[in-house]
Design an enzyme around this catalytic site. Structure first.
Site, PDB file in Angstrom:
ATOM      1  N   LYS A 180     -11.277   6.151  -1.281  1.00  0.00           N
ATOM      2  CA  LYS A 180     -10.761   6.546  -2.590  1.00  0.00           C
ATOM      3  C   LYS A 180      -9.722   5.512  -3.046  1.00  0.00           C
ATOM      4  CE  LYS A 180      -7.364   8.616  -4.251  1.00  0.00           C
ATOM      5  NZ  LYS A 180      -7.249   7.844  -5.542  1.00  0.00           N
ATOM      6  N   PRO A 181     -10.124   4.589  -3.930  1.00  0.00           N
ATOM      7  CA  PRO A 181      -9.158   3.623  -4.452  1.00  0.00           C
ATOM      8  C   PRO A 181      -8.294   4.262  -5.539  1.00  0.00           C
ATOM      9  CG  PRO A 181     -11.287   3.265  -5.478  1.00  0.00           C
ATOM     10  CD  PRO A 181     -11.471   4.385  -4.484  1.00  0.00           C
TER      11      PRO A 181
ATOM     12  N   GLU B  24      -6.830   5.121  -9.102  1.00  0.00           N
ATOM     13  CA  GLU B  24      -7.447   5.233 -10.421  1.00  0.00           C
ATOM     14  C   GLU B  24      -6.931   4.158 -11.380  1.00  0.00           C
ATOM     15  OE1 GLU B  24      -8.651   8.163  -8.140  1.00  0.00           O
ATOM     16  OE2 GLU B  24      -6.508   7.969  -8.579  1.00  0.00           O
TER      17      GLU B  24
ATOM     18  N   GLY C 114       0.523   4.364   0.643  1.00  0.00           N
ATOM     19  CA  GLY C 114       1.075   4.904  -0.593  1.00  0.00           C
ATOM     20  C   GLY C 114       2.476   5.434  -0.384  1.00  0.00           C
TER      21      GLY C 114
ATOM     22  N   ALA D 162       6.084  10.651  -0.186  1.00  0.00           N
ATOM     23  CA  ALA D 162       5.847  12.041  -0.587  1.00  0.00           C
ATOM     24  C   ALA D 162       4.395  12.440  -0.382  1.00  0.00           C
ATOM     25  CB  ALA D 162       6.255  12.244  -2.046  1.00  0.00           C
ATOM     26  N   VAL D 163       3.465  11.596  -0.824  1.00  0.00           N
ATOM     27  CA  VAL D 163       2.039  11.901  -0.656  1.00  0.00           C
ATOM     28  C   VAL D 163       1.663  11.824   0.818  1.00  0.00           C
ATOM     29  CG1 VAL D 163      -0.301  11.162  -1.208  1.00  0.00           C
ATOM     30  CG2 VAL D 163       1.460  11.155  -2.981  1.00  0.00           C
ATOM     31  N   GLY D 164       2.231  10.862   1.535  1.00  0.00           N
ATOM     32  CA  GLY D 164       1.952  10.746   2.963  1.00  0.00           C
ATOM     33  C   GLY D 164       2.317  12.000   3.727  1.00  0.00           C
TER      34      GLY D 164
ATOM     35  N   GLU E  84       0.718   4.121   6.100  1.00  0.00           N
ATOM     36  CA  GLU E  84       1.591   3.004   5.722  1.00  0.00           C
ATOM     37  C   GLU E  84       2.270   3.433   4.435  1.00  0.00           C
ATOM     38  OE1 GLU E  84       3.395   0.509   4.015  1.00  0.00           O
ATOM     39  OE2 GLU E  84       1.549  -0.478   3.413  1.00  0.00           O
TER      40      GLU E  84
ATOM     41  N   CYS F 146       5.334  -3.181  -0.954  1.00  0.00           N
ATOM     42  CA  CYS F 146       6.077  -2.302  -0.045  1.00  0.00           C
ATOM     43  C   CYS F 146       7.046  -3.060   0.852  1.00  0.00           C
ATOM     44  CB  CYS F 146       5.116  -1.474   0.808  1.00  0.00           C
ATOM     45  SG  CYS F 146       3.943  -2.480   1.750  1.00  0.00           S
TER      46      CYS F 146
ATOM     47  N   GLU G  79      12.943   2.943  -3.227  1.00  0.00           N
ATOM     48  CA  GLU G  79      12.099   1.757  -3.342  1.00  0.00           C
ATOM     49  C   GLU G  79      11.985   1.370  -4.817  1.00  0.00           C
ATOM     50  OE1 GLU G  79       8.085   0.275  -1.123  1.00  0.00           O
ATOM     51  OE2 GLU G  79       8.026   2.266  -2.017  1.00  0.00           O
TER      52      GLU G  79
END
Length: 497
Positions: free
Chosen positions: A179-180, A182, A232, A235-237, A254, A288, A385
């Site tokens: 899933k790349p 969007e 990414g 939070a999503v991790g 990562e 990153c 970041e």
């Protein structure tokens, strides 16, 4: 070359794909929905891409699961021969991501390096024989592919990170549902098309993009997906880690960084400024490992500020296809607003703008290369970041203070040290709480080195021989009654004689 010419070349090469890839077939979203992909340098729509969700993701997982049996049974050498026909691509990266053309070509070379390394290193994925305490038993360690991998990639390196994850997973014998982002799906789709042309069997590589939450939920819920590889935000991790626990999947994360860059009094300022500029302004600071907090020892602070200011004034901002441009736009309006808010917060708390500090006159999502001085640790950009072309300078007195400032965060991806003192190089590098340290140099991701962080910057490593571990299982095979077998062999030898 301009954007229109570049798009024409991409189309003529047959590399513009706007459908998902499931089971070797290019497919629209089942409900027919699409989403727009923009060139951030012009705000023009360059493609309308299939907007997929749970159902398409489930079918892609089923396709990858069905292909796993045959793909995993091929030898590493057989998989390598197939994948070596996989070519890479160029200008499409600048079109959808906005980075200067030279950086887009550099990303192609990074991707090619990761592909070549994966194909060779997997051939050296050795098992082991464990010495036994019992004479009639032998124990072997076998390395086997984990199964279907759900790979989720970001927009800032839309080709390199796809190849980094997918090539290593596939070389290990796994099948993949990718899933790349969007924001930048076109590079990933072109890479998948080239994989098909190379002869990669249907179902080994699948690509779905669209509604991120639904696709992610499908990855997490399916027991057929045995590993998640994600690059990414933190939070999503964290959400993916929590979801993966429900079916106990292997995870490689990562996540975000907040890299300190420590410049000591004895640093070679010419080397320091050159290295800092190359890594900080690559991709407009949207990296990153980009140095976030520039910690400068007070004895060299004034000289460093002068040298850095001169260097920043040489940057040329513009469309990535224009000659001489070395800083492009930020990826989106949301990214621009984030950088603006961080700079405004710093100014409100006492930071001073030395260079830049505002939107560029080009408009859209262009932001001026910026230097802030008198930065302190209580400012948001010291704890967040930045992901933009902003250098935040902070003074320190002693080595101990610098190490404390560098480590006083939740992230631990990259760090940088500039000093001519060899003992200090080792001492500070070992003291920094991060996964990668650049000493008198910027860090350029290379396939032979393990890439990843500690603390909340992630779990696992990508690239190098250590990256194989995320996509393989260690299986112990115990051979019993070994003594009986040996006795039989001795008897056969006696009969022969």
């Amino acid at each position: 070359m301009d954007a229109k010419s570049a798009m024409a070349r991409v189309k003529n090469a047959g590399l513009l794909r706007m459908q998902g890839l499931i089971g070797g077939k290019w497919m629209n979203a089942y409900d027919g929905n699409t989403f727009e992909v923009y060139n951030p340098a012009t705000s023009e729509v360059i493609a309308n891409v299939a907007c997929m969700g749970k159902q398409e993701a489930d079918d892609a997982i089923a396709s990858a699961h069905a292909a796993f049996s045959s793909w995993s049974k091929l030898t590493a050498n057989e998989r390598s021969k197939l994948m070596r026909k996989w070519k890479t691509l160029g200008q499409l990266i600048t079109l959808e991501q906005g980075k200067p053309a030279a950086e887009g070509q550099a990303e192609v070379m990074i991707a090619a390096d990761f592909l070549e390394f994966s194909l060779e290193e997997v051939k050296r994925s050795y098992g082991d024989i464990i010495p036994q305490t019992q004479v009639d038993r032998r124990m072997f360690v076998l390395k086997q592919p984990v199964g279907v991998v759900g790979a989720i990639t970001p927009w800032n390196l839309p080709l390199a990170l796809v190849i980094q994850k997918v090539s290593l997973a596939m070389a290990c014998g796994c099948t993949v549902v990718l899933k790349p982002s969007e924001l930048t799906p076109l590079s990933a789709l072109a890479a998948a098309d080239l994989a098909l042309q190379a002869g990669i069997p249907p179902g080994v590589l699948n690509v779905v993009m669209g509604i991120a939450s639904k696709i992610g939920d499908a990855f997490l819920a399916s027991p057929k997906v045995r590993a998640i590889s994600f690059t990414g935000s933190i939070a999503v991790g964290k959400m993916l880690l929590a979801g993966a626990a429900q079916t106990v999947k292997k995870t490689s994360m990562e996540l975000g960084g907040n890299a300190p860059c420590i410049i000591f009094d004895d640093a070679d300022l010419e080397v320091t400024v050159k290295a800092l500029m190359s890594v900080k302004f690559f991709n407009s600071g949207q990296l990153c490992i980009s140095p976030n907090r520039i910690l400068v020892q007070e004895g060299v602070y004034e000289k460093f500020v002068i040298a850095l200011t001169e260097a920043v004034h040489t940057l040329r901002v513009g469309n990535g296809f224009d000659e001489g441009v070395n800083q492009g736009p930020l990826i989106s309006k949301a990214a621009l607003h984030k950088v603006e808010s961080l700079v405004e917060d710093a100014i409100s708390k006492g930071a001073k703008v030395l260079v830049g500090g505002k939107r560029h006159s080009l408009g859209l999502t262009f932001y001026e290369p910026t230097i802030l001085v008198d930065v302190t640790s209580d400012m948001l950009l010291s704890r967040t970041e930045i992901f933009g072309p902003v250098l935040a300078l902070q003074k320190f007195k002693t080595e101990e203070e610098a190490i404390h400032l560098a480590n006083d965060i939740n992230e631990g991806l990259a760090g940088y040290i500039y000093t001519e003192n060899l003992q200090r190089c080792w001492r500070v590098a070992e003291a920094l709480e991060c996964g990668l340290v650049g000493v008198n140099d910027g860090i350029v991701p290379v396939a032979i080195a393990p890439f990843g962080g500690c603390k909340q910057s992630g779990i696992g490593r990508e690239g190098s021989k250590y990256g194989l571990d995320d996509f393989m299982e260690n299986k112990i095979s115990v051979l019993g009654k070994y003594g009986v077998i040996l006795q039989g062999l001795d008897l056969m030898e006696e009969l022969r004689n």
